[in-house]
Write a protein that holds these residues in place. Structure first.
Motif, mmCIF file in Angstrom:
data_model
loop_
_atom_site.group_PDB
_atom_site.id
_atom_site.type_symbol
_atom_site.label_atom_id
_atom_site.label_comp_id
_atom_site.label_asym_id
_atom_site.label_seq_id
_atom_site.Cartn_x
_atom_site.Cartn_y
_atom_site.Cartn_z
ATOM 1 N N VAL A 32 21.053 -40.044 16.699
ATOM 2 C CA VAL A 32 19.710 -39.515 16.537
ATOM 3 C C VAL A 32 18.973 -40.394 17.880
ATOM 4 C CG1 VAL A 32 17.625 -38.971 15.198
ATOM 5 C CG2 VAL A 32 19.931 -38.948 14.269
ATOM 6 N N LYS A 33 17.858 -39.211 18.510
ATOM 7 C CA LYS A 33 16.932 -39.705 19.316
ATOM 8 C C LYS A 33 15.686 -39.520 18.731
ATOM 9 C CE LYS A 33 18.860 -36.854 22.376
ATOM 10 N NZ LYS A 33 20.174 -36.271 21.804
ATOM 11 N N ASP A 50 14.373 -35.910 17.540
ATOM 12 C CA ASP A 50 15.210 -35.136 16.694
ATOM 13 C C ASP A 50 14.821 -34.680 15.406
ATOM 14 O OD1 ASP A 50 16.932 -35.168 19.216
ATOM 15 O OD2 ASP A 50 18.531 -36.454 18.340
ATOM 16 N N ASP A 110 17.224 -29.126 15.350
ATOM 17 C CA ASP A 110 17.641 -29.206 16.694
ATOM 18 C C ASP A 110 18.765 -29.791 16.972
ATOM 19 O OD1 ASP A 110 14.816 -28.527 17.441
ATOM 20 O OD2 ASP A 110 14.240 -30.450 17.446
ATOM 21 N N ILE A 111 19.458 -30.760 16.265
ATOM 22 C CA ILE A 111 20.795 -31.305 16.438
ATOM 23 C C ILE A 111 21.776 -29.841 16.179
ATOM 24 C CG2 ILE A 111 22.470 -32.924 15.605
ATOM 25 C CD1 ILE A 111 20.076 -34.710 14.702
#
Length: 85
Positions: A35-36, A39, A43-44
């Protein structure tokens, strides 16, 4: 007669609920997503869904693969995600 009709109606509803809760696409493998910042699950899921798979199905599978998954994800968290071919 009425008991039989009610039984069949109940069985039909249960079958429809079970069929409706299953994803329509099967994933072929899994990957690990880190995870950024910024995020979201939505979206992922979009990154792994492609054009033909509903993001909700990807999120459902992510919940199955990550037993402690909540909507509160944090940067650096590792998520097992389904990969569709």
């Amino acid at each position: 007669m009425l008991k039989q009709a009610l039984f069949l109606l109940g069985a039909g509803i249960i079958i429809l609920l079970l069929l409706g809760s299953r994803p329509s696409a099967e994933y072929t493998a899994t990957d690990v997503h880190f995870v950024k910042p910024g995020d979201t699950l939505w979206d992922i899921a979009g990154e792994y869904a492609g054009n033909s798979i509903d993001r909700r199905e990807v999120i459902y599978e992510m919940q199955q693969l990550n037993t402690r998954l909540t909507t509160q994800i944090r940067p650096g968290q590792e998520l097992v995600v389904p990969v569709y071919e």
